[in-house]
Design a protein around this motif. Structure first.
Motif, PDB file in Angstrom:
ATOM      1  N   GLY A 137      52.009  38.082  57.253  1.00 47.72           N
ATOM      2  CA  GLY A 137      53.058  37.148  57.630  1.00 47.72           C
ATOM      3  C   GLY A 137      53.454  36.202  56.525  1.00 47.72           C
ATOM      4  N   GLY A 138      53.128  36.559  55.289  1.00 45.66           N
ATOM      5  CA  GLY A 138      53.470  35.724  54.140  1.00 45.66           C
ATOM      6  C   GLY A 138      52.256  35.042  53.563  1.00 45.66           C
ATOM      7  N   LEU A 139      52.261  34.837  52.256  1.00 43.02           N
ATOM      8  CA  LEU A 139      51.140  34.194  51.567  1.00 43.02           C
ATOM      9  C   LEU A 139      51.586  32.858  50.994  1.00 43.02           C
ATOM     10  N   ASP A 140      50.695  31.880  51.061  1.00 43.15           N
ATOM     11  CA  ASP A 140      50.983  30.552  50.523  1.00 43.15           C
ATOM     12  C   ASP A 140      50.396  30.345  49.135  1.00 43.15           C
ATOM     13  N   LEU A 141      49.373  31.135  48.795  1.00 45.02           N
ATOM     14  CA  LEU A 141      48.728  31.014  47.495  1.00 45.02           C
ATOM     15  C   LEU A 141      47.949  32.289  47.222  1.00 45.02           C
ATOM     16  N   VAL A 142      48.032  32.773  45.991  1.00 44.13           N
ATOM     17  CA  VAL A 142      47.270  33.950  45.572  1.00 44.13           C
ATOM     18  C   VAL A 142      46.445  33.582  44.354  1.00 44.13           C
ATOM     19  N   LEU A 143      45.139  33.831  44.421  1.00 47.36           N
ATOM     20  CA  LEU A 143      44.305  33.699  43.230  1.00 47.36           C
ATOM     21  C   LEU A 143      44.215  35.064  42.578  1.00 47.36           C
ATOM     22  N   ILE A 144      44.577  35.129  41.316  1.00 44.38           N
ATOM     23  CA  ILE A 144      44.532  36.383  40.574  1.00 44.38           C
ATOM     24  C   ILE A 144      43.332  36.326  39.646  1.00 44.38           C
ATOM     25  N   GLY A 145      42.244  36.953  40.095  1.00 40.65           N
ATOM     26  CA  GLY A 145      40.993  36.912  39.366  1.00 40.65           C
ATOM     27  C   GLY A 145      40.800  38.138  38.497  1.00 40.65           C
ATOM     28  N   ALA A 146      39.664  38.158  37.781  1.00 42.92           N
ATOM     29  CA  ALA A 146      39.348  39.251  36.865  1.00 42.92           C
ATOM     30  C   ALA A 146      39.315  40.572  37.622  1.00 42.92           C
ATOM     31  N   ALA A 161      58.063  37.560  41.918  1.00 47.57           N
ATOM     32  CA  ALA A 161      59.191  38.156  42.634  1.00 47.57           C
ATOM     33  C   ALA A 161      59.315  37.609  44.046  1.00 47.57           C
ATOM     34  N   LEU A 162      58.175  37.314  44.690  1.00 43.84           N
ATOM     35  CA  LEU A 162      58.189  36.801  46.059  1.00 43.84           C
ATOM     36  C   LEU A 162      58.191  35.275  46.116  1.00 43.84           C
ATOM     37  N   ALA A 163      58.170  34.630  44.936  1.00 39.97           N
ATOM     38  CA  ALA A 163      58.110  33.167  44.853  1.00 39.97           C
ATOM     39  C   ALA A 163      56.871  32.621  45.563  1.00 39.97           C
ATOM     40  N   VAL A 164      55.746  33.318  45.409  1.00 36.32           N
ATOM     41  CA  VAL A 164      54.473  32.866  45.973  1.00 36.32           C
ATOM     42  C   VAL A 164      53.690  32.151  44.884  1.00 36.32           C
ATOM     43  N   PRO A 165      53.248  30.917  45.098  1.00 32.86           N
ATOM     44  CA  PRO A 165      52.441  30.225  44.101  1.00 32.86           C
ATOM     45  C   PRO A 165      51.162  31.011  43.797  1.00 32.86           C
ATOM     46  N   PHE A 166      50.750  31.014  42.528  1.00 32.68           N
ATOM     47  CA  PHE A 166      49.544  31.744  42.172  1.00 32.68           C
ATOM     48  C   PHE A 166      48.641  30.921  41.252  1.00 32.68           C
ATOM     49  N   ALA A 167      47.356  31.248  41.330  1.00 30.91           N
ATOM     50  CA  ALA A 167      46.350  30.653  40.458  1.00 30.91           C
ATOM     51  C   ALA A 167      45.883  31.731  39.500  1.00 30.91           C
ATOM     52  N   ALA A 168      45.949  31.476  38.208  1.00 30.18           N
ATOM     53  CA  ALA A 168      45.520  32.435  37.198  1.00 30.18           C
ATOM     54  C   ALA A 168      44.055  32.179  36.850  1.00 30.18           C
ATOM     55  N   ASP A 169      43.244  33.233  36.934  1.00 30.27           N
ATOM     56  CA  ASP A 169      41.810  33.110  36.649  1.00 30.27           C
ATOM     57  C   ASP A 169      41.342  34.355  35.897  1.00 30.27           C
ATOM     58  N   PRO A 170      41.843  34.561  34.669  1.00 36.80           N
ATOM     59  CA  PRO A 170      41.558  35.810  33.955  1.00 36.80           C
ATOM     60  C   PRO A 170      40.115  35.957  33.501  1.00 36.80           C
ATOM     61  N   SER A 171      39.399  34.868  33.306  1.00 34.73           N
ATOM     62  CA  SER A 171      37.978  34.802  32.937  1.00 34.73           C
ATOM     63  C   SER A 171      37.581  35.908  31.959  1.00 34.73           C
ATOM     64  N   GLN A 172      36.590  36.750  32.326  1.00 37.18           N
ATOM     65  CA  GLN A 172      36.034  37.685  31.361  1.00 37.18           C
ATOM     66  C   GLN A 172      37.017  38.751  30.902  1.00 37.18           C
ATOM     67  N   GLN A 173      38.132  38.916  31.609  1.00 37.77           N
ATOM     68  CA  GLN A 173      39.097  39.915  31.173  1.00 37.77           C
ATOM     69  C   GLN A 173      39.949  39.442  30.001  1.00 37.77           C
ATOM     70  N   LEU A 174      39.822  38.185  29.612  1.00 40.09           N
ATOM     71  CA  LEU A 174      40.563  37.710  28.437  1.00 40.09           C
ATOM     72  C   LEU A 174      40.242  38.553  27.206  1.00 40.09           C
ATOM     73  N   ALA A 175      39.021  39.053  27.137  1.00 38.07           N
ATOM     74  CA  ALA A 175      38.627  39.864  25.985  1.00 38.07           C
ATOM     75  C   ALA A 175      39.391  41.180  25.911  1.00 38.07           C
ATOM     76  N   ARG A 176      39.958  41.622  27.038  1.00 39.86           N
ATOM     77  CA  ARG A 176      40.672  42.901  27.101  1.00 39.86           C
ATOM     78  C   ARG A 176      42.184  42.735  26.976  1.00 39.86           C
ATOM     79  N   LEU A 177      42.671  41.510  27.011  1.00 39.52           N
ATOM     80  CA  LEU A 177      44.111  41.283  27.089  1.00 39.52           C
ATOM     81  C   LEU A 177      44.699  40.957  25.722  1.00 39.52           C
ATOM     82  N   ASP A 178      45.904  41.439  25.461  1.00 38.50           N
ATOM     83  CA  ASP A 178      46.581  41.064  24.224  1.00 38.50           C
ATOM     84  C   ASP A 178      47.426  39.806  24.457  1.00 38.50           C
ATOM     85  N   ARG A 179      48.135  39.378  23.452  1.00 37.97           N
ATOM     86  CA  ARG A 179      48.895  38.133  23.545  1.00 37.97           C
ATOM     87  C   ARG A 179      49.965  38.182  24.628  1.00 37.97           C
TER      88      ARG A 179
END
Length: 314
Positions: A137-146, A161-179
């Motif tokens: 029925g719709g989301l008010d907040l999404v945490l995007i974790g590792a 795209a859905l205009a849903v607020p999100f929390a970014a929590d890349p943690s240990q995956q930062l080592a795998r991500l490029d700029r």
């Protein structure tokens, strides 16, 4: 508040080394490292950052939607999460892979050396977060974790795209991500979670200064272990929240996830971030006194005064 928690779902294999890792390292031999640590014990627990955070939210009276991929061996684990109050209907079950494994050894100084096997998590990119939003029925907040990096990027794009607020929590995956990937995950986040090391790595990965990151996010929450938490934003002075007094530390695994669960529970009640961080610190302390990231099964007595008005949220 309807909260979805995306990220890894794993089984933790936790071992204890009675000495200090640092005593076994020779500075001029680190380029050819070959070490084996004899562990005293082995404990197997449910884990994974998304599952840990969702479990903590459920213990605090919320019903978060867990979004991630697991193997056919998830049946008992999933039943335990549902019994605690977690919505697992958005968990993708792999037909060919096992649930991810986290194998970690902790030394006497609470330092940890770990290996993570992705397993079914590699299929998380197949999950459509928009379907979870529709189902709930719709989301008010999404945490995007590792998680699988492609899944993290896809979930972030769906939130935009859905205009849903999100929390970014890349943690240990930062080592795998490029700029470009790191910038894509961070830009526009209402909340940004990291520990002290990850905060420095995030600046290196994005190529942005701290002020440039803050200009693109809401509040940056940096966990500092025993030194507490730092809250920074572009339009307010930085705040420091001390760690809650800790009992004897039994196992540090999952303390950061418990902090996030407590913080998000406070956000769900529209508490000021400083108060939400105090709740997060208190719940993290409760985890330090138990084995495994989900070793607590109810609200600790010492937290009940902090939780007035929290229970009953969604």
């Amino acid at each position: 508040m309807r909260i979805a928690v995306t990220g890894s779902i794993a089984v933790d294999h936790l071992m204890t080394f009675p000495g200090r890792f640092a005593d076994q390292l020779i500075a001029d031999r680190l380029s050819h490292l070959s070490l084996s640590f004899l562990a005293d014990d082995l404990r197997i627990h449910e884990g994974g950052v998304a599952a840990n955070i969702a479990y903590g939210l459920a213990v605090l009276g919320h019903r978060p939607a867990l979004v991630g991929a697991a193997g056919a061996d998830f049946a008992d684990y999933g039943a335990r999460l549902r019994a605690a109050g977690v919505d697992t209907a958005s968990v993708l079950i792999s037909r060919t892979r096992h649930t991810a494994r986290f194998v970690c050894t902790t030394d006497a100084d609470q330092n940890q050396i770990a290996t993570f096997y992705a397993g079914a998590m590699a299929e998380a990119r197949q999950i459509d977060l928009a379907q979870t939003a529709l189902r709930t029925g719709g989301l008010d907040l999404v945490l995007i974790g590792a998680d699988d990096p492609e899944a993290m990027l896809r979930h972030t794009d769906v939130c935009r795209a859905l205009a849903v607020p999100f929390a970014a929590d890349p943690s240990q995956q930062l080592a795998r991500l490029d700029r470009a990937q790191t910038r894509r995950l961070v830009d526009g986040a209402r909340l940004l979670f990291a520990n002290a090391y990850e905060s420095a790595l995030l600046l290196e990965r994005t190529g942005w200064s701290e002020q440039e990151v803050l200009a693109r996010t809401g509040t940056w929450i940096t966990t500092l272990g025993a030194d507490g938490v730092r809250l920074t934003s572009a339009d307010a002075p930085a705040l420091h929240v001390p760690a809650a007094p800790a009992p004897d530390v039994v196992d540090p695994t999952g303390a950061g996830d418990a902090f996030r669960a407590g913080f998000l529970a406070g956000v769900a009640r529209r508490w000021p971030h400083e108060r939400a961080a105090r709740l997060g610190c208190a719940l993290a302390t409760a985890v330090l006194g138990t084995h495994g990231a989900q070793g607590y099964t109810k609200i600790p007595t010492e937290l009940r005064g902090d939780l007035a008005g929290v229970r009953g949220g969604t």
